[in-house]
Design a protein around this motif. Structure first.
Motif, PDB file in Angstrom:
ATOM      1  N   TYR A   3      37.853  46.293  53.981  1.00  0.00           N
ATOM      2  CA  TYR A   3      39.365  45.952  53.234  1.00  0.00           C
ATOM      3  C   TYR A   3      39.048  44.750  52.440  1.00  0.00           C
ATOM      4  N   TYR A   4      38.437  43.750  52.783  1.00  0.00           N
ATOM      5  CA  TYR A   4      38.257  42.663  51.801  1.00  0.00           C
ATOM      6  C   TYR A   4      37.279  43.098  50.541  1.00  0.00           C
ATOM      7  N   ALA A   5      36.583  43.961  50.665  1.00  0.00           N
ATOM      8  CA  ALA A   5      35.663  44.233  49.655  1.00  0.00           C
ATOM      9  C   ALA A   5      36.661  44.759  48.557  1.00  0.00           C
ATOM     10  N   LYS A   6      37.531  45.802  49.115  1.00  0.00           N
ATOM     11  CA  LYS A   6      38.683  46.470  48.110  1.00  0.00           C
ATOM     12  C   LYS A   6      39.322  45.441  47.408  1.00  0.00           C
ATOM     13  N   VAL A   7      39.749  44.446  48.327  1.00  0.00           N
ATOM     14  CA  VAL A   7      40.810  43.408  47.750  1.00  0.00           C
ATOM     15  C   VAL A   7      39.824  42.509  46.530  1.00  0.00           C
ATOM     16  N   GLY A   8      38.500  42.298  47.001  1.00  0.00           N
ATOM     17  CA  GLY A   8      37.812  41.436  45.964  1.00  0.00           C
ATOM     18  C   GLY A   8      37.205  42.305  44.904  1.00  0.00           C
ATOM     19  N   GLY A   9      37.276  43.610  44.869  1.00  0.00           N
ATOM     20  CA  GLY A   9      36.901  44.425  43.960  1.00  0.00           C
ATOM     21  C   GLY A   9      35.245  44.598  43.729  1.00  0.00           C
ATOM     22  N   ILE A  10      34.690  44.382  44.971  1.00  0.00           N
ATOM     23  CA  ILE A  10      33.256  44.660  45.248  1.00  0.00           C
ATOM     24  C   ILE A  10      33.100  45.714  46.267  1.00  0.00           C
ATOM     25  N   SER A  11      31.775  46.060  46.390  1.00  0.00           N
ATOM     26  CA  SER A  11      31.397  47.203  47.516  1.00  0.00           C
ATOM     27  C   SER A  11      31.386  46.307  48.942  1.00  0.00           C
ATOM     28  N   THR A  12      31.258  47.408  50.030  1.00  0.00           N
ATOM     29  CA  THR A  12      31.431  46.834  51.348  1.00  0.00           C
ATOM     30  C   THR A  12      29.953  46.375  51.544  1.00  0.00           C
ATOM     31  N   LYS A  13      29.170  46.785  51.023  1.00  0.00           N
ATOM     32  CA  LYS A  13      27.462  46.548  51.296  1.00  0.00           C
ATOM     33  C   LYS A  13      27.383  44.981  50.657  1.00  0.00           C
ATOM     34  N   GLU A  14      28.100  44.913  49.398  1.00  0.00           N
ATOM     35  CA  GLU A  14      27.897  43.405  48.769  1.00  0.00           C
ATOM     36  C   GLU A  14      28.842  42.418  49.561  1.00  0.00           C
ATOM     37  N   MET A  15      29.745  42.889  50.172  1.00  0.00           N
ATOM     38  CA  MET A  15      30.602  41.928  50.719  1.00  0.00           C
ATOM     39  C   MET A  15      30.085  41.444  52.240  1.00  0.00           C
ATOM     40  N   ASN A  16      29.351  42.435  52.652  1.00  0.00           N
ATOM     41  CA  ASN A  16      28.495  42.099  53.832  1.00  0.00           C
ATOM     42  C   ASN A  16      27.238  41.162  53.786  1.00  0.00           C
ATOM     43  N   TYR A  75      31.076  31.996  36.876  1.00  0.00           N
ATOM     44  CA  TYR A  75      30.313  33.245  37.360  1.00  0.00           C
ATOM     45  C   TYR A  75      30.099  33.671  38.720  1.00  0.00           C
ATOM     46  N   ASN A  76      30.415  32.642  39.455  1.00  0.00           N
ATOM     47  CA  ASN A  76      30.385  32.819  41.063  1.00  0.00           C
ATOM     48  C   ASN A  76      31.450  32.268  41.806  1.00  0.00           C
ATOM     49  N   VAL A  77      32.771  31.790  41.184  1.00  0.00           N
ATOM     50  CA  VAL A  77      33.771  31.395  41.947  1.00  0.00           C
ATOM     51  C   VAL A  77      34.673  32.341  42.623  1.00  0.00           C
ATOM     52  N   HIS A  78      34.624  33.589  41.889  1.00  0.00           N
ATOM     53  CA  HIS A  78      35.491  34.627  42.489  1.00  0.00           C
ATOM     54  C   HIS A  78      34.747  35.221  43.894  1.00  0.00           C
ATOM     55  N   ARG A  79      33.372  35.513  43.763  1.00  0.00           N
ATOM     56  CA  ARG A  79      32.752  36.071  44.998  1.00  0.00           C
ATOM     57  C   ARG A  79      32.759  34.841  46.184  1.00  0.00           C
ATOM     58  N   LEU A  80      32.586  33.598  45.818  1.00  0.00           N
ATOM     59  CA  LEU A  80      32.728  32.398  46.746  1.00  0.00           C
ATOM     60  C   LEU A  80      34.015  32.548  47.433  1.00  0.00           C
ATOM     61  N   LEU A  81      35.177  32.834  46.619  1.00  0.00           N
ATOM     62  CA  LEU A  81      36.482  32.551  47.224  1.00  0.00           C
ATOM     63  C   LEU A  81      36.863  34.072  48.279  1.00  0.00           C
ATOM     64  N   ILE A  82      36.297  35.099  47.672  1.00  0.00           N
ATOM     65  CA  ILE A  82      36.637  36.057  48.622  1.00  0.00           C
ATOM     66  C   ILE A  82      35.910  36.092  49.876  1.00  0.00           C
ATOM     67  N   THR A  83      34.691  35.495  49.840  1.00  0.00           N
ATOM     68  CA  THR A  83      33.767  35.226  50.882  1.00  0.00           C
ATOM     69  C   THR A  83      34.282  34.188  51.758  1.00  0.00           C
ATOM     70  N   SER A  84      34.652  33.256  51.353  1.00  0.00           N
ATOM     71  CA  SER A  84      34.970  31.979  52.177  1.00  0.00           C
ATOM     72  C   SER A  84      36.544  32.218  52.789  1.00  0.00           C
ATOM     73  N   VAL A  85      37.463  32.952  52.294  1.00  0.00           N
ATOM     74  CA  VAL A  85      38.681  33.252  52.754  1.00  0.00           C
ATOM     75  C   VAL A  85      38.430  34.280  53.743  1.00  0.00           C
ATOM     76  N   LEU A  86      37.578  35.349  53.530  1.00  0.00           N
ATOM     77  CA  LEU A  86      37.121  36.289  54.857  1.00  0.00           C
ATOM     78  C   LEU A  86      36.477  35.532  55.982  1.00  0.00           C
ATOM     79  N   TYR A 139      43.453  35.955  40.934  1.00  0.00           N
ATOM     80  CA  TYR A 139      42.346  36.621  41.783  1.00  0.00           C
ATOM     81  C   TYR A 139      42.701  35.895  43.236  1.00  0.00           C
ATOM     82  N   LEU A 140      43.046  34.381  43.429  1.00  0.00           N
ATOM     83  CA  LEU A 140      43.388  33.761  44.655  1.00  0.00           C
ATOM     84  C   LEU A 140      44.834  34.435  45.316  1.00  0.00           C
ATOM     85  N   GLU A 141      45.768  34.679  44.114  1.00  0.00           N
ATOM     86  CA  GLU A 141      47.117  35.167  44.642  1.00  0.00           C
ATOM     87  C   GLU A 141      46.736  36.730  45.040  1.00  0.00           C
TER      88      GLU A 141
END
Length: 225
Positions: free
Chosen positions: A131-144, A105-116, A68-70
């Motif tokens: 764009y980050y939402a697509k990379v992270g596999g989540i919706s834009t609304k959730e990313m926000n 259960y939360n490390v992936h979402r924490l990673l994509i958010t912290s990098v963003l 995921y980080l790669e």
């Protein structure tokens, strides 16, 4: 400014950061499991209960932390320094939010958010939340939503001083050297140091500190194929 990297050239900071977070997540998973298991009067004091947050998924993601980080590195196109800053933000988050430890259960979402957040703070050019939402596999609304919750979680403490950056680079370099010199089994059994603030040493003078930081960053950002 964000640089263009070869897809196969993964900086060592990505590899070792993912390994470190994997160990932390597994340790916290075990602590959470201990809360649901029966205890005897002879047992030690159980760990504090873990809070379910917006970063918590219903199940563990299939993709590993390293993969995921790669993926984030390959497609987000942010500088390697962003991953060190993201590491700093994650430490601030778990320090200010002790009821939300890093788990599987939360490390992936924490990673994509912290990098963003780190990319927005560090780089002149960066992709938007969609764009980050697509990379992270989540919706834009959730990313926000994750971004806002993360910012409040760290108290909007985005500034990273050179001495702080140097200290985290130094700590990460030490972890890297220990990883390379230890067997896989011995590495997994090592005591974890990420459950709170890092044990930093006092920074040296600005000039020597700056030179050391450049050397450490060069070490952390060396690429491995």
């Amino acid at each position: 400014m964000a640089e263009i990297y070869q897809p196969e050239a993964i900086p060592k900071v990505v590899t070792y950061l993912s390994s470190l977070l994997q160990r932390v997540a597994e340790a916290n998973d075990s602590s959470a499991a201990a809360l649901t298991s029966p205890t005897s009067p002879l047992d030690s004091v159980p760990p504090p209960p873990q809070k379910v947050s917006v970063f918590h998924g219903l199940c563990k993601p299939v993709i590993s932390i390293q993969s995921y980080l790669e993926r984030i590195f390959r497609y987000a196109n942010c500088s390697p320094s962003c991953f060190i800053v993201a590491y700093i933000y994650l430490d601030r988050f778990v320090s200010r939010q002790p009821a939300i430890p890093i788990t599987s259960y939360n490390v992936h979402r924490l990673l994509i958010t912290s990098v963003l957040v780190a990319a927005k703070f560090m780089d002149d050019l960066y992709y938007n939340n969609a764009y980050y939402a697509k990379v992270g596999g989540i919706s834009t609304k959730e990313m926000n939503c994750l971004e806002i919750d993360f910012l409040f979680g760290i108290g909007f403490q985005l500034n990273v001083t050179p001495s702080t950056f140097h200290a985290y680079c130094k700590y990460l370099q030490r972890e890297m050297l220990e990883f390379e010199s230890a067997s896989i089994g011995a590495w997994i059994q090592r005591p974890l140091k990420i459950h709170g603030r890092f044990p930093f040493s006092s920074p040296s003078s600005d000039e020597s500190n700056s030179q050391s930081t450049q050397q450490l960053v060069a070490c952390c950002t060396n690429k491995s194929v």
